[in-house]
Design an enzyme around this catalytic site. Structure first.
Site, PDB file in Angstrom:
ATOM      1  N   TYR A   1     -30.807   9.877   8.387  1.00 20.87           N
ATOM      2  CA  TYR A   1     -30.935   8.631   9.151  1.00 20.87           C
ATOM      3  C   TYR A   1     -30.468   8.758  10.593  1.00 20.87           C
ATOM      4  O   TYR A   1     -29.305   9.011  10.849  1.00 20.87           O
ATOM      5  CB  TYR A   1     -30.181   7.516   8.429  1.00 20.87           C
TER       6      TYR A   1
ATOM      7  N   ASP B   1     -29.423  16.078   8.891  1.00 15.18           N
ATOM      8  CA  ASP B   1     -29.041  14.724   8.479  1.00 15.18           C
ATOM      9  C   ASP B   1     -30.343  13.917   8.455  1.00 15.18           C
ATOM     10  O   ASP B   1     -31.320  14.275   9.127  1.00 15.18           O
ATOM     11  CB  ASP B   1     -28.071  14.157   9.519  1.00 15.18           C
TER      12      ASP B   1
ATOM     13  N   SER C   1     -28.049  14.638   3.123  1.00 14.19           N
ATOM     14  CA  SER C   1     -27.810  13.250   3.506  1.00 14.19           C
ATOM     15  C   SER C   1     -26.901  12.539   2.501  1.00 14.19           C
ATOM     16  O   SER C   1     -26.865  12.900   1.329  1.00 14.19           O
ATOM     17  CB  SER C   1     -29.153  12.510   3.558  1.00 14.19           C
ATOM     18  N   ASN C   2     -26.200  11.522   3.005  1.00 13.09           N
ATOM     19  CA  ASN C   2     -25.458  10.623   2.110  1.00 13.09           C
ATOM     20  C   ASN C   2     -26.433   9.841   1.232  1.00 13.09           C
ATOM     21  O   ASN C   2     -26.032   9.296   0.202  1.00 13.09           O
ATOM     22  CB  ASN C   2     -24.636   9.613   2.918  1.00 13.09           C
TER      23      ASN C   2
ATOM     24  N   ARG D   1     -25.925  -1.145   9.755  1.00 10.64           N
ATOM     25  CA  ARG D   1     -25.693   0.301   9.794  1.00 10.64           C
ATOM     26  C   ARG D   1     -24.202   0.594   9.918  1.00 10.64           C
ATOM     27  O   ARG D   1     -23.670   1.466   9.227  1.00 10.64           O
ATOM     28  CB  ARG D   1     -26.483   0.934  10.946  1.00 10.64           C
TER      29      ARG D   1
HETATM   30  C1  LAC Z   1     -26.992  10.373   6.339  1.00  9.76           C
HETATM   31  C2  LAC Z   1     -26.544   9.207   7.133  1.00  9.76           C
HETATM   32  C3  LAC Z   1     -25.119   8.927   6.968  1.00  9.76           C
HETATM   33  O1  LAC Z   1     -26.139  11.008   5.699  1.00  9.76           O
HETATM   34  O2  LAC Z   1     -26.864   9.411   8.479  1.00  9.76           O
HETATM   35  O3  LAC Z   1     -28.218  10.635   6.367  1.00  9.76           O
END
Ligand code: LAC
Length: 229
Positions: free
Chosen positions: A12, A10, A117-118, A41
């Protein structure tokens, strides 16, 4: 946890520290930086889940900007266009957690390393390049935007085995976000939770395979990469 052919991260909060966003918020509105960045956030994630439930997908940079607008309005902070641009820009210059490069280097041999990641491509491309992680992430970054489905929907995670060509049961997914850990476990990955802050894990009927306090502890738990066949 053995025979891991891919380690997927991931972004973030896991590889990248969103703290630099707090610093920029604090510079703009002294005393409000932490509360603004926390509300920002929280809303960013809430909006991604609500849009998914309503089937009204928008790329993560849109959702992030809308969450910022909400947070500033909710806290009574006037947000000019240039401040909005400056805060959004922070997302491209997040600091990498100090142990990340050496952890990636230790995990790399014999296996694929990638981000999932999103974050939209417009967010991830500069972020990874600015952080100097391009070489270490041997299989690059994957964005939920490619399938227009947000985590924790299983269909979002499905992009990973299809792109990396490593089965989910031989893939270790690494995240600091409990909801993301649960989503990845639900999909079928082996999962490591990076709990830097001593947080409590969410009650979602799913638990991580591995809990670490930072990324440097992962290599010792997963042995050597399978010999590339
Ligand atoms: C991501 C966030 C949601 O997907 O943490 O990186």
């Amino acid at each position: 946890v053995q025979n891991i052919g891919a380690v997927v991260f991931d972004a973030y909060g896991t590889l990248f520290d969103v703290h630099s966003v707090i610093v920029r918020c604090e510079a703009e509105w002294p005393g409000q930086g932490r509360s603004l960045s926390q509300l920002w956030r929280t809303k960013q994630l809430e909006y991604s889940w609500l849009r998914a439930l309503m089937d009204r997908y928008e790329p993560f940079h849109v959702v992030t900007a809308e969450a910022l607008a909400y947070a500033c309005q909710a806290l009574g902070l006037p947000l000019s266009d240039e401040t909005r641009a400056a805060l959004m820009e922070q997302y491209q210059h997040l600091t990498v957690y100090p142990e990340a490069p050496s952890a990636l280097a230790a995990l790399g041999p014999g296996r694929r390393l990638a981000i999932f990641s999103n974050g939209s491509p417009a967010m991830l491309e500069p972020l990874v390049a600015n952080a100097g992680l391009t070489e270490l992430l041997t299989s690059g970054w994957l964005s939920a935007d490619e399938v227009r489905l947000y985590k924790p929907t299983p269909g979002a995670y499905a992009l990973v085995p299809s792109r990396l060509e490593v089965p989910a049961k031989r893939t270790l997914f690494v995240s600091s976000n409990p909801w993301d850990v649960a989503g990845a476990k639900n999909f079928g990955f082996l999962v490591a939770w990076v709990n830097r802050t001593g947080a409590v894990f969410d009650q979602l009927g799913l638990t991580p395979d591995l809990v670490v306090t930072d990324l440097s502890q992962i290599p010792e738990h997963i042995g050597q990469g399978p010999l590339t066949s």
